[in-house]
Design a protein around this motif. Structure first.
Motif, PDB file in Angstrom:
ATOM      1  N   VAL A  48       0.853  -1.181   0.000  1.00  0.00           N
ATOM      2  CA  VAL A  48       0.000   0.000   0.000  1.00  0.00           C
ATOM      3  C   VAL A  48       0.893   1.236   0.000  1.00  0.00           C
ATOM      4  O   VAL A  48       1.814   1.344   0.812  1.00  0.00           O
ATOM      5  CB  VAL A  48      -0.917   0.021   1.238  1.00  0.00           C
ATOM      6  CG1 VAL A  48      -1.748   1.294   1.247  1.00  0.00           C
ATOM      7  CG2 VAL A  48      -1.819  -1.192   1.250  1.00  0.00           C
ATOM      8  N   GLU A  49       0.650   2.152  -0.950  1.00  0.00           N
ATOM      9  CA  GLU A  49       1.382   3.413  -0.988  1.00  0.00           C
ATOM     10  C   GLU A  49       0.399   4.535  -0.645  1.00  0.00           C
ATOM     11  O   GLU A  49      -0.630   4.678  -1.301  1.00  0.00           O
ATOM     12  CB  GLU A  49       1.987   3.650  -2.368  1.00  0.00           C
ATOM     13  CG  GLU A  49       2.791   4.943  -2.446  1.00  0.00           C
ATOM     14  CD  GLU A  49       3.363   5.186  -3.827  1.00  0.00           C
ATOM     15  OE1 GLU A  49       4.489   4.733  -4.089  1.00  0.00           O
ATOM     16  OE2 GLU A  49       2.663   5.814  -4.649  1.00  0.00           O
ATOM     17  N   VAL A  50       0.719   5.294   0.369  1.00  0.00           N
ATOM     18  CA  VAL A  50      -0.165   6.352   0.850  1.00  0.00           C
ATOM     19  C   VAL A  50       0.581   7.690   0.797  1.00  0.00           C
ATOM     20  O   VAL A  50       1.729   7.792   1.232  1.00  0.00           O
ATOM     21  CB  VAL A  50      -0.628   6.093   2.303  1.00  0.00           C
ATOM     22  CG1 VAL A  50      -1.557   7.210   2.772  1.00  0.00           C
ATOM     23  CG2 VAL A  50      -1.322   4.757   2.405  1.00  0.00           C
ATOM     24  N   THR A  51      -0.060   8.695   0.230  1.00  0.00           N
ATOM     25  CA  THR A  51       0.491  10.047   0.210  1.00  0.00           C
ATOM     26  C   THR A  51      -0.228  10.869   1.275  1.00  0.00           C
ATOM     27  O   THR A  51      -1.462  10.949   1.273  1.00  0.00           O
ATOM     28  CB  THR A  51       0.310  10.704  -1.164  1.00  0.00           C
ATOM     29  OG1 THR A  51       0.914   9.870  -2.159  1.00  0.00           O
ATOM     30  CG2 THR A  51       0.965  12.082  -1.195  1.00  0.00           C
ATOM     31  N   ALA A  52       0.554  11.458   2.188  1.00  0.00           N
ATOM     32  CA  ALA A  52      -0.016  12.218   3.289  1.00  0.00           C
ATOM     33  C   ALA A  52       0.526  13.643   3.282  1.00  0.00           C
ATOM     34  O   ALA A  52       1.620  13.912   2.781  1.00  0.00           O
ATOM     35  CB  ALA A  52       0.307  11.551   4.629  1.00  0.00           C
ATOM     36  N   VAL A  53      -0.247  14.565   3.838  1.00  0.00           N
ATOM     37  CA  VAL A  53       0.170  15.960   3.916  1.00  0.00           C
ATOM     38  C   VAL A  53      -0.117  16.478   5.325  1.00  0.00           C
ATOM     39  O   VAL A  53      -1.127  16.136   5.939  1.00  0.00           O
ATOM     40  CB  VAL A  53      -0.576  16.820   2.850  1.00  0.00           C
ATOM     41  CG1 VAL A  53      -2.066  16.744   3.036  1.00  0.00           C
ATOM     42  CG2 VAL A  53      -0.115  18.271   2.924  1.00  0.00           C
ATOM     43  N   LEU A  54       0.801  17.287   5.814  1.00  0.00           N
ATOM     44  CA  LEU A  54       0.617  17.934   7.122  1.00  0.00           C
ATOM     45  C   LEU A  54       0.685  19.437   6.907  1.00  0.00           C
ATOM     46  O   LEU A  54       1.696  19.977   6.436  1.00  0.00           O
ATOM     47  CB  LEU A  54       1.709  17.506   8.105  1.00  0.00           C
ATOM     48  CG  LEU A  54       1.643  18.188   9.480  1.00  0.00           C
ATOM     49  CD1 LEU A  54       0.350  17.798  10.188  1.00  0.00           C
ATOM     50  CD2 LEU A  54       2.851  17.823  10.319  1.00  0.00           C
ATOM     51  N   GLU A  55      -0.422  20.134   7.198  1.00  0.00           N
ATOM     52  CA  GLU A  55      -0.479  21.580   7.051  1.00  0.00           C
ATOM     53  C   GLU A  55       0.270  22.262   8.194  1.00  0.00           C
ATOM     54  O   GLU A  55       0.297  21.773   9.324  1.00  0.00           O
ATOM     55  CB  GLU A  55      -1.936  22.055   7.039  1.00  0.00           C
ATOM     56  CG  GLU A  55      -2.741  21.548   5.859  1.00  0.00           C
ATOM     57  CD  GLU A  55      -2.311  22.165   4.551  1.00  0.00           C
ATOM     58  OE1 GLU A  55      -1.575  23.164   4.599  1.00  0.00           O
ATOM     59  OE2 GLU A  55      -2.686  21.659   3.487  1.00  0.00           O
ATOM     60  N   SER A  56       0.890  23.427   7.875  1.00  0.00           N
ATOM     61  CA  SER A  56       1.644  24.152   8.893  1.00  0.00           C
ATOM     62  C   SER A  56       0.751  24.777   9.940  1.00  0.00           C
ATOM     63  O   SER A  56       1.125  24.938  11.091  1.00  0.00           O
ATOM     64  CB  SER A  56       2.512  25.233   8.231  1.00  0.00           C
ATOM     65  OG  SER A  56       1.694  26.094   7.468  1.00  0.00           O
ATOM     66  N   LYS A  57      -0.466  25.150   9.552  1.00  0.00           N
ATOM     67  CA  LYS A  57      -1.416  25.656  10.539  1.00  0.00           C
ATOM     68  C   LYS A  57      -2.831  25.423  10.049  1.00  0.00           C
ATOM     69  O   LYS A  57      -3.075  25.237   8.870  1.00  0.00           O
ATOM     70  CB  LYS A  57      -1.198  27.144  10.795  1.00  0.00           C
ATOM     71  CG  LYS A  57      -1.583  28.054   9.631  1.00  0.00           C
ATOM     72  CD  LYS A  57      -1.465  29.509  10.040  1.00  0.00           C
ATOM     73  CE  LYS A  57      -1.947  30.436   8.914  1.00  0.00           C
ATOM     74  NZ  LYS A  57      -1.918  31.837   9.313  1.00  0.00           N
ATOM     75  N   LYS A  58      -3.760  25.419  10.966  1.00  0.00           N
ATOM     76  CA  LYS A  58      -5.150  25.159  10.626  1.00  0.00           C
ATOM     77  C   LYS A  58      -5.941  26.451  10.642  1.00  0.00           C
ATOM     78  O   LYS A  58      -5.671  27.333  11.443  1.00  0.00           O
ATOM     79  CB  LYS A  58      -5.775  24.200  11.625  1.00  0.00           C
ATOM     80  CG  LYS A  58      -5.136  22.834  11.629  1.00  0.00           C
ATOM     81  CD  LYS A  58      -5.850  21.969  12.650  1.00  0.00           C
ATOM     82  CE  LYS A  58      -5.254  20.581  12.667  1.00  0.00           C
ATOM     83  NZ  LYS A  58      -5.916  19.734  13.660  1.00  0.00           N
ATOM     84  N   PRO A  59      -6.945  26.584   9.841  1.00  0.00           N
ATOM     85  CA  PRO A  59      -7.812  27.756   9.902  1.00  0.00           C
ATOM     86  C   PRO A  59      -8.706  27.670  11.128  1.00  0.00           C
ATOM     87  O   PRO A  59      -9.039  26.578  11.583  1.00  0.00           O
ATOM     88  CB  PRO A  59      -8.640  27.659   8.622  1.00  0.00           C
ATOM     89  CG  PRO A  59      -8.696  26.201   8.350  1.00  0.00           C
ATOM     90  CD  PRO A  59      -7.359  25.658   8.790  1.00  0.00           C
ATOM     91  N   THR A  60      -9.052  28.788  11.666  1.00  0.00           N
ATOM     92  CA  THR A  60      -9.911  28.800  12.853  1.00  0.00           C
ATOM     93  C   THR A  60     -11.371  28.979  12.505  1.00  0.00           C
ATOM     94  O   THR A  60     -12.229  28.753  13.323  1.00  0.00           O
ATOM     95  CB  THR A  60      -9.475  29.944  13.800  1.00  0.00           C
ATOM     96  OG1 THR A  60      -9.519  31.169  13.093  1.00  0.00           O
ATOM     97  CG2 THR A  60      -8.070  29.687  14.294  1.00  0.00           C
ATOM     98  N   THR A  61     -11.672  29.428  11.273  1.00  0.00           N
ATOM     99  CA  THR A  61     -13.064  29.600  10.863  1.00  0.00           C
ATOM    100  C   THR A  61     -13.259  29.023   9.485  1.00  0.00           C
ATOM    101  O   THR A  61     -12.303  28.808   8.743  1.00  0.00           O
ATOM    102  CB  THR A  61     -13.457  31.103  10.826  1.00  0.00           C
ATOM    103  OG1 THR A  61     -12.711  31.738   9.794  1.00  0.00           O
ATOM    104  CG2 THR A  61     -13.198  31.775  12.158  1.00  0.00           C
ATOM    105  N   ILE A  62     -14.510  28.790   9.159  1.00  0.00           N
ATOM    106  CA  ILE A  62     -14.821  28.231   7.840  1.00  0.00           C
ATOM    107  C   ILE A  62     -14.420  29.196   6.741  1.00  0.00           C
ATOM    108  O   ILE A  62     -13.915  28.820   5.706  1.00  0.00           O
ATOM    109  CB  ILE A  62     -16.326  27.923   7.732  1.00  0.00           C
ATOM    110  CG1 ILE A  62     -16.670  26.802   8.714  1.00  0.00           C
ATOM    111  CG2 ILE A  62     -16.720  27.544   6.318  1.00  0.00           C
ATOM    112  CD1 ILE A  62     -18.142  26.464   8.750  1.00  0.00           C
ATOM    113  N   GLU A  63     -14.614  30.523   6.996  1.00  0.00           N
ATOM    114  CA  GLU A  63     -14.294  31.510   5.970  1.00  0.00           C
ATOM    115  C   GLU A  63     -12.812  31.468   5.626  1.00  0.00           C
ATOM    116  O   GLU A  63     -12.420  31.654   4.487  1.00  0.00           O
ATOM    117  CB  GLU A  63     -14.662  32.915   6.454  1.00  0.00           C
ATOM    118  CG  GLU A  63     -16.162  33.192   6.528  1.00  0.00           C
ATOM    119  CD  GLU A  63     -16.790  32.513   7.738  1.00  0.00           C
ATOM    120  OE1 GLU A  63     -18.020  32.345   7.747  1.00  0.00           O
ATOM    121  OE2 GLU A  63     -16.042  32.142   8.665  1.00  0.00           O
ATOM    122  N   LYS A  64     -11.958  31.236   6.600  1.00  0.00           N
ATOM    123  CA  LYS A  64     -10.528  31.257   6.337  1.00  0.00           C
ATOM    124  C   LYS A  64     -10.076  30.058   5.517  1.00  0.00           C
ATOM    125  O   LYS A  64      -8.989  30.069   4.966  1.00  0.00           O
ATOM    126  CB  LYS A  64      -9.749  31.274   7.655  1.00  0.00           C
ATOM    127  CG  LYS A  64      -9.871  32.594   8.406  1.00  0.00           C
ATOM    128  CD  LYS A  64      -9.013  32.565   9.666  1.00  0.00           C
ATOM    129  CE  LYS A  64      -9.096  33.885  10.419  1.00  0.00           C
ATOM    130  NZ  LYS A  64      -8.259  33.881  11.636  1.00  0.00           N
TER     131      LYS A  64
END
Length: 371
Positions: A48-64
């Motif tokens: 199984v080959e899986v591609t994963a990503v880790l974001e540097s920060k998360k948005p705090t609201t849906i608009e962002k």
């Protein structure tokens, strides 16, 4: 943002690696099965080959969310849109991977005790019969699953024969009702007309059934004359159908027969319109059996397209024709596996009906391995 690919024998192991390196907030953006490279990939289950990503920060609201996330391989929007789909797919994969993991442990144990060379040698022997590497791998898998002693030449030979016997099906036409309607279909030049004549002679002359012939191969005058000649020699009635109405009238005439065999015009598997023309007759009166005639000289890549074109017509059996025109028959195993159909007859020459053979498991296994 970090984007990284991970390979592991199972999805659970891949996810564990991702969690360990990227943490629980990592997102899965792609997953697929891949084969190992090299000889071991021949008999090992896929990884199984899986591609994963880790974001540097998360948005705090849906608009962002619309601007806070930078693109990940130009798929920033699809990352979130596909998340639910990925999770559903992964759940399905996990069940399959559980089965693969159990089999993988058996393969690994065999590899450790025997090494790669014995399996590679067996595979080479199978490929030398004319079958594909993929078909050889299917047989190797069966040998391993059934615990064949790969250190013993005698055990290997018995194991191969038993594996092929398990993996093929043989079934001759049955007298289902009166009349039993049987179509023969296939590409041009595979010997359908001669095979129809052999079937008619076998069931009429050798088994004393009442037999009628119908030909809808009116594109070639020679084909019409040929089947009329055969019918005269065998002493059975024949009807030529130029359209659906002629065909239905012929069926009405033959309603007291035991068997009705229908010869069809050869159709290129690449011309789906021509293949589809057969459906008009098949839909007018559903046959009891439809036998696909494939020549022993056909290329394996062509067999796949032939199957794709004709199987939707309701094919029920396989006839292996022109077996006398090649010395190697390992490809017969490929054809049986590609079609996933039972083998009904083997045609070995032009003589009517002598060169139509009813296969047995034993003689088919011998034909595949020894020619």
């Amino acid at each position: 943002m970090q984007v990284k690919k991970y390979r592991a024998p199972t999805m659970s192991e891949a996810l564990e690696l991702i969690k360990k390196e990227l943490g629980p907030d990592a997102l899965i953006i792609e997953s697929r099965k891949v084969k190992k490279r090299g000889i071991t990939g021949w008999f090992s289950p896929p990884q199984v080959e899986v591609t994963a990503v880790l974001e540097s920060k998360k948005p705090t609201t849906i608009e962002k969310q619309e601007y806070s996330y930078p693109p990940v391989n130009n798929q920033s929007e699809s990352v979130f849109e596909n998340a639910a789909k990925e999770i559903a797919e992964l759940k399905g994969m996990l069940e399959e991977i559980k089965k693969e993991a159990a089999f993988s442990s058996v393969v690994d144990a065999k590899k450790q005790s025997l090494g790669v060379e014995p399996l590679a040698t067996v595979r080479e022997r199978l490929v030398s019969t004319g079958m594909s590497g993929e078909a050889a791998d299917i047989i190797l898998m069966d040998l391993i699953q059934h615990g064949v002693d790969l250190k013993s030449a005698q055990s290997i030979d018995r194991g191969i024969r038993a594996a092929i016997a398990r993996l093929i099906r043989i079934e001759k036409p049955n007298f289902i009702k009166k009349p039993t309607l049987i179509f023969l279909v296939g590409t041009t030049g595979v010997g359908k007309t001669t095979t129809v004549a052999k079937l008619a002679a076998k069931y009429h002359l050798m088994e004393d059934y009442k037999v009628g012939l119908i030909t809808i191969d009116t594109y070639r005058i020679a084909a019409v004359e040929q089947i009329k000649t055969y019918a005269e020699i065998i002493n059975i009635p024949v009807e030529v159908a130029f359209n659906k109405e002629d065909y239905l009238r012929a069926l009405k005439r033959f309603e007291d027969m035991d068997f009705i065999f229908v010869d069809t015009a050869g159709r290129s598997q690449n011309n789906l319109i021509q293949v589809g023309e057969l459906r008009e007759y098949l839909d007018a009166k559903k046959p009891d059996e439809v036998h696909l005639v494939i020549s022993a000289t056909a290329k394996l890549e062509d067999c796949e397209s032939i199957v794709s074109a004709f199987v939707p017509l309701g094919v029920t059996h396989l006839i292996y024709s022109k077996a006398d025109e090649t010395l190697k028959h390992g490809s017969l195993f490929d054809i049986i596996k590609i079609t996933d159909l039972p083998l009904s007859f083997i045609s070995t020459g032009q003589r009517v009906p002598e060169d139509l053979k009813i296969p047995t498991v034993e003689n088919v296994v011998g034909l595949i391995l020894e020619g």
